[in-house]
Design a protein around this motif. Structure first.
Motif, PDB file in Angstrom:
ATOM      1  N   ARG A 100       3.319   1.029   3.368  1.00 54.66           N
ATOM      2  CA  ARG A 100       3.036  -0.177   4.026  1.00 54.66           C
ATOM      3  C   ARG A 100       1.606  -0.272   3.978  1.00 54.66           C
ATOM      4  N   GLN A 101       0.695   0.889   4.354  1.00 57.47           N
ATOM      5  CA  GLN A 101      -0.625   0.777   4.565  1.00 57.47           C
ATOM      6  C   GLN A 101      -1.174   0.441   3.125  1.00 57.47           C
ATOM      7  N   PHE A 102      -0.689   1.054   2.051  1.00 60.47           N
ATOM      8  CA  PHE A 102      -1.185   0.968   0.772  1.00 60.47           C
ATOM      9  C   PHE A 102      -1.113  -0.493   0.282  1.00 60.47           C
ATOM     10  N   GLU A 103      -0.058  -1.096   0.572  1.00 65.22           N
ATOM     11  CA  GLU A 103       0.208  -2.586  -0.009  1.00 65.22           C
ATOM     12  C   GLU A 103      -0.538  -3.536   0.915  1.00 65.22           C
ATOM     13  N   GLY A 104      -0.951  -3.033   2.029  1.00 65.70           N
ATOM     14  CA  GLY A 104      -1.676  -3.783   2.954  1.00 65.70           C
ATOM     15  C   GLY A 104      -3.201  -3.528   2.597  1.00 65.70           C
ATOM     16  N   GLY A 105      -3.657  -2.901   1.928  1.00 65.99           N
ATOM     17  CA  GLY A 105      -4.994  -2.623   1.416  1.00 65.99           C
ATOM     18  C   GLY A 105      -5.747  -1.729   2.297  1.00 65.99           C
ATOM     19  N   PHE A 106      -4.935  -1.052   3.019  1.00 62.66           N
ATOM     20  CA  PHE A 106      -5.800  -0.081   4.146  1.00 62.66           C
ATOM     21  C   PHE A 106      -5.965   1.281   3.563  1.00 62.66           C
ATOM     22  N   ASP A 113      -3.240   9.613   6.127  1.00 61.70           N
ATOM     23  CA  ASP A 113      -1.977   9.618   6.140  1.00 61.70           C
ATOM     24  C   ASP A 113      -1.245  10.596   4.889  1.00 61.70           C
ATOM     25  N   LEU A 114      -1.755  10.227   3.754  1.00 63.22           N
ATOM     26  CA  LEU A 114      -1.443  10.994   2.723  1.00 63.22           C
ATOM     27  C   LEU A 114      -1.728  12.587   2.880  1.00 63.22           C
ATOM     28  N   THR A 115      -2.748  12.946   3.459  1.00 62.50           N
ATOM     29  CA  THR A 115      -3.177  14.396   3.973  1.00 62.50           C
ATOM     30  C   THR A 115      -2.313  14.719   4.835  1.00 62.50           C
TER      31      THR A 115
END
Length: 136
Positions: A100-106, A113-115
């Motif tokens: 969701r963060q990736f799709e939202g551009g964050f 969060d990937l870490t």
């Protein structure tokens, strides 16, 4: 002497008239609002906003999101799900948040969060090896 119902009905009537007068301005159709689908003044102002990340960073981040998602899916279908369903649930929730963060551009939040997800994946892999040793 007046009863409580007479005073209450007058107060209700007064509030009703005030509400109608107040909302009357909201109902007019000549309000200076932009057309549907058009932005306001902020879109008319020129901006020089640079992208948050380069194309190479974007491609690497996208690959990491996809790869971690595949790992979470694999672990969800493994024996680890039988032994530690809460850990699998936590991995899935973290992966959903990242997507969701990736799709939202964050992208900054996505990296952080990937870490965290990679640390959880390492814990899950170690746990799976321990399960394999105890069963083997």
């Amino acid at each position: 002497m007046r009863g409580p119902t007479q005073h209450g009905s007058r107060t209700g009537w007064v509030f009703g008239v005030i509400a109608l007068i107040s909302l009357g301005g909201c109902m007019s159709s000549d309000a200076p609002w932009p057309e549907h689908g058009q932005g306001g003044l902020a879109e008319e102002m020129p901006t020089n906003i640079e992208p948050a990340i380069t194309e190479e960073e974007f491609a690497k981040l996208k690959a990491d999101v996809i790869f971690c998602g595949a790992e979470v899916d694999y672990l969800g279908r493994s024996a680890l799900n039988d032994w530690y369903p809460a850990l699998i649930h936590r991995l899935e929730m973290q992966q959903t948040l990242i997507e969701r963060q990736f799709e939202g551009g964050f992208y900054f939040n996505t990296r952080k969060d990937l870490t965290r997800l990679q640390e959880l994946l390492n814990i899950a892999k170690q746990t799976m090896q321990e399960i394999g040793k105890s069963e083997g």
